[in-house]
Design an enzyme around this catalytic site. Structure first.
Site, PDB file in Angstrom:
ATOM      1  N   GLU A  91     -10.819  32.307 -29.164  1.00 30.58           N
ATOM      2  CA  GLU A  91      -9.896  31.777 -30.172  1.00 30.58           C
ATOM      3  C   GLU A  91     -10.256  30.338 -30.474  1.00 30.58           C
ATOM      4  OE1 GLU A  91      -5.817  32.434 -28.990  1.00 30.58           O
ATOM      5  OE2 GLU A  91      -6.105  34.584 -28.859  1.00 30.58           O
ATOM      6  N   LEU A 121       1.312  30.891 -22.873  1.00 38.85           N
ATOM      7  CA  LEU A 121       1.767  31.888 -21.891  1.00 38.85           C
ATOM      8  C   LEU A 121       1.317  31.420 -20.508  1.00 38.85           C
ATOM      9  CD1 LEU A 121       0.852  35.199 -23.758  1.00 38.85           C
ATOM     10  CD2 LEU A 121       3.152  34.390 -23.216  1.00 38.85           C
ATOM     11  N   ARG A 167      -6.398  24.323 -34.104  1.00 37.56           N
ATOM     12  CA  ARG A 167      -5.396  24.745 -35.092  1.00 37.56           C
ATOM     13  C   ARG A 167      -4.944  23.685 -36.076  1.00 37.56           C
ATOM     14  NH1 ARG A 167      -1.529  28.379 -31.389  1.00 37.56           N
ATOM     15  NH2 ARG A 167      -3.140  29.949 -31.198  1.00 37.56           N
ATOM     16  N   ASP A 183      17.484  25.143 -28.098  1.00 40.49           N
ATOM     17  CA  ASP A 183      18.733  24.834 -27.387  1.00 40.49           C
ATOM     18  C   ASP A 183      18.502  23.934 -26.167  1.00 40.49           C
ATOM     19  OD1 ASP A 183      19.774  26.596 -29.204  1.00 40.49           O
ATOM     20  OD2 ASP A 183      20.228  28.168 -27.760  1.00 40.49           O
ATOM     21  N   ARG A 237      -1.577  22.008 -28.923  1.00 41.60           N
ATOM     22  CA  ARG A 237      -1.875  22.999 -27.881  1.00 41.60           C
ATOM     23  C   ARG A 237      -3.118  23.826 -28.200  1.00 41.60           C
ATOM     24  NH1 ARG A 237      -0.594  28.471 -27.336  1.00 41.60           N
ATOM     25  NH2 ARG A 237       0.859  28.460 -29.076  1.00 41.60           N
ATOM     26  N   HIS A 245       0.760  27.053 -37.020  1.00 40.13           N
ATOM     27  CA  HIS A 245      -0.348  28.018 -36.899  1.00 40.13           C
ATOM     28  C   HIS A 245      -0.946  28.208 -38.286  1.00 40.13           C
ATOM     29  CE1 HIS A 245      -2.682  31.552 -35.914  1.00 40.13           C
ATOM     30  NE2 HIS A 245      -2.311  31.448 -34.638  1.00 40.13           N
ATOM     31  N   HIS A 269       4.896  27.087 -35.471  1.00 37.82           N
ATOM     32  CA  HIS A 269       4.558  28.079 -34.450  1.00 37.82           C
ATOM     33  C   HIS A 269       4.951  27.656 -33.042  1.00 37.82           C
ATOM     34  CE1 HIS A 269       2.313  31.360 -32.686  1.00 37.82           C
ATOM     35  NE2 HIS A 269       1.558  30.539 -31.985  1.00 37.82           N
ATOM     36  N   GLN A 283       0.546  37.389 -29.370  1.00 34.18           N
ATOM     37  CA  GLN A 283      -0.476  38.344 -29.803  1.00 34.18           C
ATOM     38  C   GLN A 283      -1.804  38.137 -29.099  1.00 34.18           C
ATOM     39  OE1 GLN A 283      -0.921  38.201 -34.063  1.00 34.18           O
ATOM     40  NE2 GLN A 283       1.147  38.930 -34.462  1.00 34.18           N
TER      41      GLN A 283
HETATM   42  P1  FAD Z   1      10.474  32.259 -24.635  1.00 35.45           P
HETATM   43  O1  FAD Z   1       9.553  33.369 -24.381  1.00 35.45           O
HETATM   44  O2  FAD Z   1      10.742  31.911 -26.038  1.00 35.45           O
HETATM   45  O3  FAD Z   1      11.877  32.610 -23.940  1.00 35.45           O
HETATM   46  C1  FAD Z   1      13.009  31.801 -24.163  1.00 35.45           C
HETATM   47  C2  FAD Z   1      14.229  32.558 -23.667  1.00 35.45           C
HETATM   48  O4  FAD Z   1      15.365  31.715 -23.609  1.00 35.45           O
HETATM   49  C3  FAD Z   1      14.614  33.722 -24.555  1.00 35.45           C
HETATM   50  O5  FAD Z   1      14.961  34.799 -23.721  1.00 35.45           O
HETATM   51  C4  FAD Z   1      15.848  33.198 -25.295  1.00 35.45           C
HETATM   52  O6  FAD Z   1      16.713  34.203 -25.744  1.00 35.45           O
HETATM   53  C5  FAD Z   1      16.477  32.351 -24.208  1.00 35.45           C
HETATM   54  N1  FAD Z   1      17.370  31.294 -24.679  1.00 35.45           N
HETATM   55  C6  FAD Z   1      17.091  30.311 -25.579  1.00 35.45           C
HETATM   56  N2  FAD Z   1      18.146  29.488 -25.701  1.00 35.45           N
HETATM   57  C7  FAD Z   1      19.108  29.941 -24.856  1.00 35.45           C
HETATM   58  C8  FAD Z   1      20.424  29.520 -24.542  1.00 35.45           C
HETATM   59  N3  FAD Z   1      20.988  28.461 -25.122  1.00 35.45           N
HETATM   60  N4  FAD Z   1      21.121  30.227 -23.627  1.00 35.45           N
HETATM   61  C9  FAD Z   1      20.592  31.324 -23.033  1.00 35.45           C
HETATM   62  N5  FAD Z   1      19.347  31.773 -23.312  1.00 35.45           N
HETATM   63  C10 FAD Z   1      18.615  31.086 -24.201  1.00 35.45           C
HETATM   64  N6  FAD Z   1       1.086  31.836 -26.645  1.00 35.45           N
HETATM   65  C11 FAD Z   1      -0.028  32.186 -25.986  1.00 35.45           C
HETATM   66  O7  FAD Z   1      -0.371  31.575 -24.966  1.00 35.45           O
HETATM   67  N7  FAD Z   1      -0.790  33.221 -26.435  1.00 35.45           N
HETATM   68  C12 FAD Z   1      -0.478  33.930 -27.539  1.00 35.45           C
HETATM   69  O8  FAD Z   1      -1.170  34.872 -27.892  1.00 35.45           O
HETATM   70  C13 FAD Z   1       0.681  33.557 -28.263  1.00 35.45           C
HETATM   71  N8  FAD Z   1       1.015  34.214 -29.400  1.00 35.45           N
HETATM   72  C14 FAD Z   1       2.203  33.915 -30.000  1.00 35.45           C
HETATM   73  C15 FAD Z   1       2.596  34.660 -31.114  1.00 35.45           C
HETATM   74  C16 FAD Z   1       3.815  34.425 -31.696  1.00 35.45           C
HETATM   75  C17 FAD Z   1       4.231  35.241 -32.895  1.00 35.45           C
HETATM   76  C18 FAD Z   1       4.679  33.432 -31.166  1.00 35.45           C
HETATM   77  C19 FAD Z   1       6.022  33.178 -31.774  1.00 35.45           C
HETATM   78  C20 FAD Z   1       4.275  32.667 -30.085  1.00 35.45           C
HETATM   79  C21 FAD Z   1       3.040  32.900 -29.496  1.00 35.45           C
HETATM   80  N9  FAD Z   1       2.618  32.166 -28.391  1.00 35.45           N
HETATM   81  C22 FAD Z   1       1.467  32.506 -27.751  1.00 35.45           C
HETATM   82  C23 FAD Z   1       3.483  31.162 -27.793  1.00 35.45           C
HETATM   83  C24 FAD Z   1       4.171  31.766 -26.562  1.00 35.45           C
HETATM   84  O9  FAD Z   1       4.555  33.088 -26.851  1.00 35.45           O
HETATM   85  C25 FAD Z   1       5.393  30.992 -26.140  1.00 35.45           C
HETATM   86  O10 FAD Z   1       5.150  29.616 -26.150  1.00 35.45           O
HETATM   87  C26 FAD Z   1       5.805  31.387 -24.730  1.00 35.45           C
HETATM   88  O11 FAD Z   1       5.963  32.787 -24.688  1.00 35.45           O
HETATM   89  C27 FAD Z   1       7.079  30.677 -24.351  1.00 35.45           C
HETATM   90  O12 FAD Z   1       7.632  31.281 -23.211  1.00 35.45           O
HETATM   91  P2  FAD Z   1       9.008  30.722 -22.673  1.00 35.45           P
HETATM   92  O13 FAD Z   1       9.383  31.568 -21.517  1.00 35.45           O
HETATM   93  O14 FAD Z   1       8.927  29.261 -22.494  1.00 35.45           O
HETATM   94  O15 FAD Z   1      10.053  30.943 -23.887  1.00 35.45           O
HETATM   95  C1  SIN Z   2      -2.572  33.801 -31.789  1.00 30.20           C
HETATM   96  O1  SIN Z   2      -2.704  34.950 -31.398  1.00 30.20           O
HETATM   97  O2  SIN Z   2      -3.199  33.300 -32.728  1.00 30.20           O
HETATM   98  C2  SIN Z   2      -1.551  32.961 -31.119  1.00 30.20           C
HETATM   99  C3  SIN Z   2      -2.107  32.426 -29.892  1.00 30.20           C
HETATM  100  C4  SIN Z   2      -1.302  31.260 -29.427  1.00 30.20           C
HETATM  101  O3  SIN Z   2      -0.299  30.886 -30.020  1.00 30.20           O
HETATM  102  O4  SIN Z   2      -1.735  30.689 -28.430  1.00 30.20           O
END
Ligand code: FAD
Ligand code: SIN
Length: 522
Positions: free
Chosen positions: A113, A376, A274, A207, A370, A228, A335, A46
């Site tokens: 933030e 992101l 946080r 996983d 964090r 969070h 979170h 978000q």
């Molecule tokens: P993910 O985006 O979680 O992707 C993981 C992928 O792996 C998915 O496609 C999943 O299906 C796949 N996968 C998992 N296990 C397996 C498996 N065994 N086999 C095959 N595929 C698999 N961070 C920020 O910096 N700013 C924000 O504003 C923010 N807001 C957030 C709000 C929410 C509600 C949440 C939940 C998180 C937020 N975060 C935010 C944290 C951030 O979104 C994540 O830490 C970040 O997007 C992680 O990216 P990633 O590519 O590592 O993993």
């Molecule tokens: C939030 O929008 O509060 C989430 C931001 C983050 O997880 O970094």
């Protein structure tokens, strides 16, 4: 059937997609994801993505804020890389079509933030993750060098003599298949599903960490699970996130009587890091015997809130809360997984040929906790670096190993489980819920030695039951997720017990603080 590729990428969030896009310039990529391609934690982000792009901001300040939020145990070299390479990665995102919010006269809009001393968060309303995910997915779909397999799950890695030769996947038809890859990139995200109250979607089952544990890779910092402070808190409703960006726009945390309280806990008030805000909310809830506090943004007009926070405005309204008129009931929820598979700043794990970035990895940038909107950023910065490194070294890394891998496959690998009756979905669901309740109770915001020991004791029967199901049933994604969650639960409980201090988001009533605590009763 054996598949072959230059690079196997597991996961389609910000990290997996960034890696796939960069690596596909010169290499063949097989991108595997266990749900549909857009499903990920990334999609739900978000608040936004942090970067030093404002003229009045500077790298040193973002570095300092990250180190402070990390409670003094971050890897400083990794933090410098994160902050200094942020602008280049943001420019990529803009080039790929992400339309960050702008002011007609002043250019990019920067939000604030918790833990940030400046406004430096780029955002797309409160749907930043969706915008980033969509722009990257569109690009990946157009790339002829990227083959995509949806609804396919990583089961285990093929590791022999310290080198990763690929992985075993479970296909949508329930068939196990090996993939032979010259390099493997893990981007499986976090593990919020370990806890009964979480902002994470169902796919966040840790996983990658569990698979790496089975493969013998080095893990680090699993006790640091970030809670969070402000997830929606109403009985029967999901704990969806109420972004910290609301507090950046002046929202106040109020106790059940309607009185602001964060100034009693930290000099940054509502915008403290946080972990501090989450514990302060717990303290207030405890004192008032309440199961939530309130977050009030009703000083803003409905039109403003609809524009700036469309998702939150709409989601709260769907549960009977009009945020321009009344405060939002909130309480902490699991979170973010700060710990994970240990990597260096090029995404290399302790197993050669295996890279990891994003939430599954532990680069050291988050230390004990964090900083908001650094995740992101971590995903795109370190996945990009890992792809560049892979591209440069893949042939060197793999030299002399091709024959060995083929022999390995010809001989067969004893991992099969396609026969047997399908597991009972109801039983798997019940076991998963028992685990999540157990973790919330024993490894939540406030921990004790006794609680952690009790948690370990309660885990044992769940573990035994899953072992029996794995032996007697055909394998399914939900059964394998449960196995991974249980493994990870044990690792989190053990790591929390082994941590001698209360530090960052790991807080134990029985362990002394590592650093001087903030003023006030926290
Ligand atoms: P993910 O985006 O979680 O992707 C993981 C992928 O792996 C998915 O496609 C999943 O299906 C796949 N996968 C998992 N296990 C397996 C498996 N065994 N086999 C095959 N595929 C698999 N961070 C920020 O910096 N700013 C924000 O504003 C923010 N807001 C957030 C709000 C929410 C509600 C949440 C939940 C998180 C937020 N975060 C935010 C944290 C951030 O979104 C994540 O830490 C970040 O997007 C992680 O990216 P990633 O590519 O590592 O993993
Ligand atoms: C939030 O929008 O509060 C989430 C931001 C983050 O997880 O970094």
């Amino acid at each position: 059937m054996t598949l072959e590729t230059d690079v196997l990428v597991i996961g389609s969030g910000a990290a997996g997609l960034t890696f796939a896009l960069e690596a596909s310039r010169n290499l063949r990529v097989l991108l595997v994801t266990k749900n549909e391609i857009r499903e990920s934690n990334t999609r739900y982000a978000q608040g936004g993505i942090a970067a030093v792009l404002h003229l009045q901001d500077d790298y040193r300040q973002h570095i300092a804020d990250t180190l402070t939020a990390g409670a003094g145990i971050c890897d400083e070299e990794a933090v410098k890389v994160l902050v200094q390479e942020a602008p280049a990665r943001i420019r990529d995102l803009i080039r790929w079509g992400v339309e960050f919010d702008r002011d007609p006269e002043k250019g990019l809009r920067f939000a604030r933030e918790g833990g940030h001393s400046r406004s430096r968060i780029l955002h797309v309303g409160d749907l930043t993750g969706k915008a980033i995910e969509e722009a990257m997915v569109q690009r990946v779909l157009k790339s002829p060098a990227i083959e995509i397999h949806e609804r396919e799950m990583l089961v285990d890695l093929v590791v022999r003599d310290g080198h990763c030769y690929g992985a075993l996947l479970l296909g949508p038809e329930g068939i196990l298949k090996p993939v032979f890859s010259r390099a493997t990139f893990l981007a499986t995200g976090g593990a919020g599903q370990l806890f009964s109250r979480t902002t994470n979607p169902d796919i966040a089952t840790g996983d990658g960490v569990a698979v790496c544990h089975r493969a013998g890779a080095e893990l680090q910092g699993l006790e640091f699970f970030q809670f969070h402070p402000t997830a929606f808190a109403r009985h029967g409703a999901p704990a969806f996130l109420i972004s910290e960006a609301l507090r950046g726009e002046g929202a106040r945390l109020l106790d059940p009587r309607g009185i602001p309280f964060m100034e009693n806990y930290h000099s940054m008030g509502d915008l403290a890091p946080r972990d501090i805000v989450s514990r302060a909310i717990y303290d207030v809830m405890f004192r008032h015997e309440a199961d939530h506090v309130f977050l009030d943004i009703s000083h803003r007009s409905r039109a403003e809130l609809e524009r700036r926070f469309p998702f939150i405005h709409q989601s709260c309204a769907a549960h009977g809360i009009e945020i321009d008129r009344e405060p939002i009931p909130v309480s902490p929820a699991a979170h973010y997984t700060c710990g994970g598979v240990k990597t260096d700043i090029d995404g290399r794990t302790s197993i050669s040929g295996l890279y990891a970035s994003g939430e599954v990895a532990q680069t050291g940038v988050h230390g004990g906790n964090r900083l908001a909107s650094n995740s992101l950023l971590e995903s795109v910065v370190f996945a990009y670096r890992a792809a560049v490194h892979t591209d440069r070294l893949i042939h060197f890394l793999f030299k002399g190993r091709e024959k060995g891998f083929r022999q390995l496959l010809d001989r067969g690998i004893p991992w099969n489980r396609e026969e047997g009756v399908p597991p009972d979905a109801q039983e798997i669901g019940d076991l998963r819920q028992r685990l999540r309740d157990l973790m919330w109770r024993h490894a939540g915001v406030i921990r004790t030695d006794q609680g952690l020991h009790e948690g370990i004791g309660k885990l044992a029967p769940l573990e035994a039951r899953v072992q029996r199901l794995l032996q007697s049933c055909s394998w399914s994604i939900s059964l394998l997720e449960l196995r991974n969650l249980i493994i990870l639960g044990g690792l989190v409980l053990e790591a929390a017990l082994a941590q001698p201090h209360s530090v960052g988001c790991h807080f134990s009533q029985d362990r002394p603080p590592l650093v001087k605590p903030p003023p006030g009763p926290v």
